[in-house]
Write a protein that holds these residues in place. Structure first.
Motif, PDB file in Angstrom:
ATOM      1  N   MET A   1       0.838  -1.177   0.000  1.00  0.00           N
ATOM      2  CA  MET A   1       0.000   0.000   0.000  1.00  0.00           C
ATOM      3  C   MET A   1       0.891   1.253   0.000  1.00  0.00           C
ATOM      4  O   MET A   1       1.891   1.319   0.708  1.00  0.00           O
ATOM      5  N   ILE A   2       0.475   2.219  -0.785  1.00  0.00           N
ATOM      6  CA  ILE A   2       1.138   3.518  -0.833  1.00  0.00           C
ATOM      7  C   ILE A   2       0.212   4.529  -0.166  1.00  0.00           C
ATOM      8  O   ILE A   2      -0.968   4.617  -0.517  1.00  0.00           O
ATOM      9  N   ALA A   3       0.734   5.277   0.794  1.00  0.00           N
ATOM     10  CA  ALA A   3      -0.023   6.349   1.438  1.00  0.00           C
ATOM     11  C   ALA A   3       0.485   7.679   0.891  1.00  0.00           C
ATOM     12  O   ALA A   3       1.693   7.857   0.716  1.00  0.00           O
ATOM     13  N   ILE A   4      -0.445   8.593   0.614  1.00  0.00           N
ATOM     14  CA  ILE A   4      -0.087   9.849  -0.040  1.00  0.00           C
ATOM     15  C   ILE A   4      -0.651  11.024   0.740  1.00  0.00           C
ATOM     16  O   ILE A   4      -1.853  11.074   1.033  1.00  0.00           O
ATOM     17  N   LEU A 125      -3.634  12.575  -9.145  1.00  0.00           N
ATOM     18  CA  LEU A 125      -4.123  12.404  -7.779  1.00  0.00           C
ATOM     19  C   LEU A 125      -3.595  13.502  -6.875  1.00  0.00           C
ATOM     20  O   LEU A 125      -2.387  13.672  -6.736  1.00  0.00           O
ATOM     21  N   ASN A 126      -4.502  14.250  -6.304  1.00  0.00           N
ATOM     22  CA  ASN A 126      -4.170  15.240  -5.282  1.00  0.00           C
ATOM     23  C   ASN A 126      -4.870  14.776  -4.012  1.00  0.00           C
ATOM     24  O   ASN A 126      -6.101  14.715  -3.980  1.00  0.00           O
ATOM     25  N   PRO A 127      -4.110  14.423  -2.953  1.00  0.00           N
ATOM     26  CA  PRO A 127      -4.741  13.891  -1.748  1.00  0.00           C
ATOM     27  C   PRO A 127      -5.445  14.940  -0.899  1.00  0.00           C
ATOM     28  O   PRO A 127      -6.140  14.601   0.054  1.00  0.00           O
ATOM     29  N   ALA A 141      -4.561  10.042   0.741  1.00  0.00           N
ATOM     30  CA  ALA A 141      -4.946   8.985  -0.199  1.00  0.00           C
ATOM     31  C   ALA A 141      -4.174   7.701   0.069  1.00  0.00           C
ATOM     32  O   ALA A 141      -3.063   7.725   0.611  1.00  0.00           O
ATOM     33  N   VAL A 142      -4.761   6.590  -0.329  1.00  0.00           N
ATOM     34  CA  VAL A 142      -4.090   5.297  -0.340  1.00  0.00           C
ATOM     35  C   VAL A 142      -4.265   4.716  -1.732  1.00  0.00           C
ATOM     36  O   VAL A 142      -5.286   4.929  -2.394  1.00  0.00           O
ATOM     37  N   LEU A 143      -3.248   3.992  -2.176  1.00  0.00           N
ATOM     38  CA  LEU A 143      -3.229   3.457  -3.533  1.00  0.00           C
ATOM     39  C   LEU A 143      -2.605   2.068  -3.504  1.00  0.00           C
ATOM     40  O   LEU A 143      -1.595   1.859  -2.828  1.00  0.00           O
ATOM     41  N   GLU A 144      -3.219   1.118  -4.215  1.00  0.00           N
ATOM     42  CA  GLU A 144      -2.700  -0.243  -4.286  1.00  0.00           C
ATOM     43  C   GLU A 144      -2.872  -0.795  -5.698  1.00  0.00           C
ATOM     44  O   GLU A 144      -3.827  -0.441  -6.391  1.00  0.00           O
ATOM     45  N   GLU A 145      -1.961  -1.674  -6.074  1.00  0.00           N
ATOM     46  CA  GLU A 145      -2.112  -2.397  -7.331  1.00  0.00           C
ATOM     47  C   GLU A 145      -3.030  -3.578  -7.071  1.00  0.00           C
ATOM     48  O   GLU A 145      -2.940  -4.238  -6.039  1.00  0.00           O
ATOM     49  N   LEU A 157      -5.205  -0.195 -10.748  1.00  0.00           N
ATOM     50  CA  LEU A 157      -4.930   0.474  -9.481  1.00  0.00           C
ATOM     51  C   LEU A 157      -6.243   0.740  -8.772  1.00  0.00           C
ATOM     52  O   LEU A 157      -7.235   1.112  -9.403  1.00  0.00           O
ATOM     53  N   ALA A 158      -6.238   0.555  -7.475  1.00  0.00           N
ATOM     54  CA  ALA A 158      -7.404   0.866  -6.655  1.00  0.00           C
ATOM     55  C   ALA A 158      -6.959   1.847  -5.585  1.00  0.00           C
ATOM     56  O   ALA A 158      -5.869   1.721  -5.026  1.00  0.00           O
ATOM     57  N   GLY A 159      -7.789   2.829  -5.323  1.00  0.00           N
ATOM     58  CA  GLY A 159      -7.410   3.812  -4.329  1.00  0.00           C
ATOM     59  C   GLY A 159      -8.598   4.412  -3.616  1.00  0.00           C
ATOM     60  O   GLY A 159      -9.753   4.214  -4.006  1.00  0.00           O
ATOM     61  N   GLU A 160      -8.262   5.139  -2.577  1.00  0.00           N
ATOM     62  CA  GLU A 160      -9.273   5.853  -1.794  1.00  0.00           C
ATOM     63  C   GLU A 160      -8.690   7.173  -1.327  1.00  0.00           C
ATOM     64  O   GLU A 160      -7.500   7.261  -1.033  1.00  0.00           O
TER      65      GLU A 160
END
Length: 184
Positions: A1-4, A125-127, A141-145, A157-160
């Motif tokens: 998971m990537i946190a932004i 993407l701007n968090p 934001a969070v982003l995952e493959e 990619l899925a994100g929130e």
């Protein structure tokens, strides 16, 4: 998971709390799109995050600008992310920045407004800002493959975008065009 994250604007520290703090601590990678404002905020982020990548923003002091680049490219979790604080030309300028860096995702800040825009070449993407939303919803934001057995050769990619307490602001998915961008 990537946190932004972006636009912390703090003199004291990272200003992370609740779900935002837990996500920063648990993420495989944390990206910050600038405007820490103080060295204390930058160092507080670095202390919380194992793998941390950041750029400086327009409101960052000279000690931060001297330590951080204006832009960077991060490859994590099979995703190529180009990071900048802001770009002239709005969405078109950001998309061109992404294309020139073969990015799947372009992360930016500056507006304090959580935003997700799908372009022909990449996801913008701007968090938003978790600590200083300036009339907008606070956000990170969070982003995952995601693997997709139905889309052979494509990366999904899925994100929130979430508020600091974890409340969902927006969820999104993006399929990277086949044969373009994705980090090897």
């Amino acid at each position: 998971m990537i946190a932004i994250f972006s636009d912390t604007h703090s003199r004291r520290g990272h200003e992370l709390e609740g779900e935002a703090l837990a996500t920063a601590r648990e993420a495989d990678v944390v990206i910050h799109a600038g405007d820490f404002t103080s060295p204390a905020a930058l160092e507080a982020f670095r202390d919380e995050c194992e793998r941390f990548y950041a750029v400086h923003g327009n409101a960052d002091s000279a000690p931060i600008r001297d330590r951080l680049p204006t832009e960077t490219v991060v490859e994590a979790d099979g995703i190529r992310v180009a990071v900048t604080h802001r770009r002239d030309g709005g969405e078109m300028g950001l998309a061109m920045f992404g294309r020139s860096n073969a990015a799947d995702v372009v992360v930016s800040g500056h507006t304090h407004r959580p935003t997700v825009v799908e372009t022909e070449d990449c996801l913008l993407l701007n968090p938003g800002s978790h600590a200083d939303p300036r009339g907008n919803r606070p956000g990170f934001a969070v982003l995952e493959e995601r693997s997709d057995e139905h889309a052979a050769g494509k990366t999904r990619l899925a994100g929130e975008i979430r508020q600091p307490d974890g409340t969902l602001v927006e969820s999104f998915e993006y399929t990277v065009p086949a044969g373009t961008n994705t980090a090897e």
